[in-house]
Design a protein around this motif. Sequence first.
Motif, PDB file in Angstrom:
ATOM      1  N   ALA A 104       0.840  -1.211   0.000  1.00  0.00           N
ATOM      2  CA  ALA A 104       0.000   0.000   0.000  1.00  0.00           C
ATOM      3  C   ALA A 104       0.873   1.258   0.000  1.00  0.00           C
ATOM      4  O   ALA A 104       0.579   2.215  -0.725  1.00  0.00           O
ATOM      5  N   LEU A 105       1.922   1.274   0.795  1.00  0.00           N
ATOM      6  CA  LEU A 105       2.838   2.421   0.808  1.00  0.00           C
ATOM      7  C   LEU A 105       3.512   2.596  -0.551  1.00  0.00           C
ATOM      8  O   LEU A 105       3.606   3.712  -1.067  1.00  0.00           O
ATOM      9  N   THR A 106       3.959   1.495  -1.132  1.00  0.00           N
ATOM     10  CA  THR A 106       4.642   1.551  -2.427  1.00  0.00           C
ATOM     11  C   THR A 106       3.718   2.065  -3.527  1.00  0.00           C
ATOM     12  O   THR A 106       4.100   2.956  -4.294  1.00  0.00           O
ATOM     13  N   THR A 107       2.519   1.521  -3.598  1.00  0.00           N
ATOM     14  CA  THR A 107       1.588   1.982  -4.638  1.00  0.00           C
ATOM     15  C   THR A 107       1.167   3.426  -4.405  1.00  0.00           C
ATOM     16  O   THR A 107       0.985   4.168  -5.367  1.00  0.00           O
ATOM     17  N   SER A 108       1.062   3.816  -3.148  1.00  0.00           N
ATOM     18  CA  SER A 108       0.718   5.217  -2.856  1.00  0.00           C
ATOM     19  C   SER A 108       1.817   6.166  -3.324  1.00  0.00           C
ATOM     20  O   SER A 108       1.535   7.188  -3.953  1.00  0.00           O
ATOM     21  N   VAL A 109       3.052   5.822  -3.011  1.00  0.00           N
ATOM     22  CA  VAL A 109       4.181   6.673  -3.414  1.00  0.00           C
ATOM     23  C   VAL A 109       4.284   6.749  -4.936  1.00  0.00           C
ATOM     24  O   VAL A 109       4.482   7.833  -5.503  1.00  0.00           O
ATOM     25  N   LEU A 110       4.139   5.624  -5.615  1.00  0.00           N
ATOM     26  CA  LEU A 110       4.199   5.614  -7.076  1.00  0.00           C
ATOM     27  C   LEU A 110       3.054   6.419  -7.692  1.00  0.00           C
ATOM     28  O   LEU A 110       3.260   7.173  -8.648  1.00  0.00           O
ATOM     29  N   THR A 111       1.868   6.278  -7.136  1.00  0.00           N
ATOM     30  CA  THR A 111       0.720   7.038  -7.644  1.00  0.00           C
ATOM     31  C   THR A 111       0.918   8.530  -7.431  1.00  0.00           C
ATOM     32  O   THR A 111       0.643   9.332  -8.330  1.00  0.00           O
ATOM     33  N   ILE A 112       1.413   8.910  -6.264  1.00  0.00           N
ATOM     34  CA  ILE A 112       1.688  10.320  -5.985  1.00  0.00           C
ATOM     35  C   ILE A 112       2.723  10.862  -6.969  1.00  0.00           C
ATOM     36  O   ILE A 112       2.572  11.970  -7.498  1.00  0.00           O
ATOM     37  N   ALA A 113       3.756  10.086  -7.244  1.00  0.00           N
ATOM     38  CA  ALA A 113       4.800  10.531  -8.177  1.00  0.00           C
ATOM     39  C   ALA A 113       4.235  10.705  -9.588  1.00  0.00           C
ATOM     40  O   ALA A 113       4.518  11.711 -10.255  1.00  0.00           O
ATOM     41  N   ILE A 114       3.443   9.762 -10.051  1.00  0.00           N
ATOM     42  CA  ILE A 114       2.878   9.851 -11.402  1.00  0.00           C
ATOM     43  C   ILE A 114       1.931  11.037 -11.511  1.00  0.00           C
ATOM     44  O   ILE A 114       1.988  11.808 -12.482  1.00  0.00           O
ATOM     45  N   VAL A 115       1.075  11.223 -10.526  1.00  0.00           N
ATOM     46  CA  VAL A 115       0.136  12.356 -10.553  1.00  0.00           C
ATOM     47  C   VAL A 115       0.888  13.677 -10.457  1.00  0.00           C
ATOM     48  O   VAL A 115       0.505  14.660 -11.094  1.00  0.00           O
ATOM     49  N   ALA A 116       1.981  13.716  -9.700  1.00  0.00           N
ATOM     50  CA  ALA A 116       2.783  14.942  -9.614  1.00  0.00           C
ATOM     51  C   ALA A 116       3.392  15.290 -10.968  1.00  0.00           C
ATOM     52  O   ALA A 116       3.435  16.475 -11.347  1.00  0.00           O
ATOM     53  N   VAL A 117       3.849  14.291 -11.708  1.00  0.00           N
ATOM     54  CA  VAL A 117       4.389  14.539 -13.056  1.00  0.00           C
ATOM     55  C   VAL A 117       3.299  15.062 -13.988  1.00  0.00           C
ATOM     56  O   VAL A 117       3.506  16.027 -14.727  1.00  0.00           O
ATOM     57  N   ILE A 118       2.122  14.441 -13.937  1.00  0.00           N
ATOM     58  CA  ILE A 118       1.004  14.910 -14.769  1.00  0.00           C
ATOM     59  C   ILE A 118       0.628  16.340 -14.386  1.00  0.00           C
ATOM     60  O   ILE A 118       0.358  17.170 -15.262  1.00  0.00           O
ATOM     61  N   LEU A 119       0.616  16.633 -13.095  1.00  0.00           N
ATOM     62  CA  LEU A 119       0.315  17.988 -12.623  1.00  0.00           C
ATOM     63  C   LEU A 119       1.339  18.983 -13.168  1.00  0.00           C
ATOM     64  O   LEU A 119       0.973  20.066 -13.644  1.00  0.00           O
ATOM     65  N   TRP A 120       2.600  18.627 -13.107  1.00  0.00           N
ATOM     66  CA  TRP A 120       3.664  19.509 -13.596  1.00  0.00           C
ATOM     67  C   TRP A 120       3.465  19.848 -15.073  1.00  0.00           C
ATOM     68  O   TRP A 120       3.467  21.012 -15.464  1.00  0.00           O
ATOM     69  N   TYR A 121       3.300  18.818 -15.888  1.00  0.00           N
ATOM     70  CA  TYR A 121       3.140  19.058 -17.326  1.00  0.00           C
ATOM     71  C   TYR A 121       1.783  19.681 -17.658  1.00  0.00           C
ATOM     72  O   TYR A 121       1.672  20.457 -18.610  1.00  0.00           O
ATOM     73  N   GLY A 122       0.785  19.372 -16.872  1.00  0.00           N
ATOM     74  CA  GLY A 122      -0.518  20.022 -17.048  1.00  0.00           C
ATOM     75  C   GLY A 122      -0.442  21.512 -16.752  1.00  0.00           C
ATOM     76  O   GLY A 122      -1.042  22.328 -17.457  1.00  0.00           O
ATOM     77  N   TYR A 123       0.317  21.861 -15.713  1.00  0.00           N
ATOM     78  CA  TYR A 123       0.517  23.272 -15.400  1.00  0.00           C
ATOM     79  C   TYR A 123       1.267  23.970 -16.536  1.00  0.00           C
ATOM     80  O   TYR A 123       0.908  25.087 -16.931  1.00  0.00           O
ATOM     81  N   GLU A 124       2.322  23.324 -17.037  1.00  0.00           N
ATOM     82  CA  GLU A 124       3.077  23.914 -18.152  1.00  0.00           C
ATOM     83  C   GLU A 124       2.183  24.153 -19.359  1.00  0.00           C
ATOM     84  O   GLU A 124       2.253  25.203 -19.993  1.00  0.00           O
ATOM     85  N   TYR A 125       1.356  23.184 -19.682  1.00  0.00           N
ATOM     86  CA  TYR A 125       0.449  23.295 -20.830  1.00  0.00           C
ATOM     87  C   TYR A 125      -0.528  24.449 -20.635  1.00  0.00           C
ATOM     88  O   TYR A 125      -0.742  25.255 -21.536  1.00  0.00           O
ATOM     89  N   TRP A 126      -1.112  24.524 -19.418  1.00  0.00           N
ATOM     90  CA  TRP A 126      -2.025  25.633 -19.119  1.00  0.00           C
ATOM     91  C   TRP A 126      -1.286  26.971 -19.223  1.00  0.00           C
ATOM     92  O   TRP A 126      -1.801  27.934 -19.785  1.00  0.00           O
ATOM     93  N   HIS A 127      -0.076  27.029 -18.686  1.00  0.00           N
ATOM     94  CA  HIS A 127       0.678  28.278 -18.677  1.00  0.00           C
ATOM     95  C   HIS A 127       1.026  28.738 -20.090  1.00  0.00           C
ATOM     96  O   HIS A 127       0.975  29.940 -20.378  1.00  0.00           O
TER      97      HIS A 127
END
Length: 180
Positions: A104-127
């Motif tokens: 559960a900890l491992t999948t949580s950390v991986l999910t957080i990392a993937i969503v953070a990357v999507i957030l980063w590139y989503g912000y760049e696209y919006w900007h």
Amino acid sequence: MSGHSSAAAAQTGSNPFLRAVAAISTLAGWCSAAMIVSAVLITCQMIVIRYVLNGSTVWQTEAVIYLMIAATLLGLSYVQRLRGHVNVDLIPLSLPPRIRFVLALTTSVLTIAIVAVILWYGYEYWHFAWERGWRSDTVWGVKLWIPYLAIPVGFGLLLLQLVADFIALLLGIEKPFGLE
């Protein structure tokens, strides 16, 4: 199959951070629902204009598309809070509690990392859309930074909910995969 309710929301206990995130995710869910209702009403209005009054529609189709996409993205955190995303618990059910916790900890950390990357590139696209004044190539010509804002906001809210879920897991407020 696992003995828990599929409608069980994320546990917050008495933790003020977890309660605040739960409230924000619930508000996002209500906003998402309002967007869906708005899209349905606009679609009904478009049908009346086109087929009853024999008029043309300029903005309705585009608005409905943007509203439905925004509703999907803004609703991500609410669905996560309600544990409504697809969940296959065959492996966690067969694992002993300690390994289930590590998984559960491992999948949580991986999910957080993937969503953070999507957030980063989503912000760049919006900007880019905001900075360069992008507009849609339609008659309506909407400023694209407005609908694109749903990308960083939606994934930011999802990231916040995922972090809250991770904290609840670490504090023992939430059981790994919701299993006893």
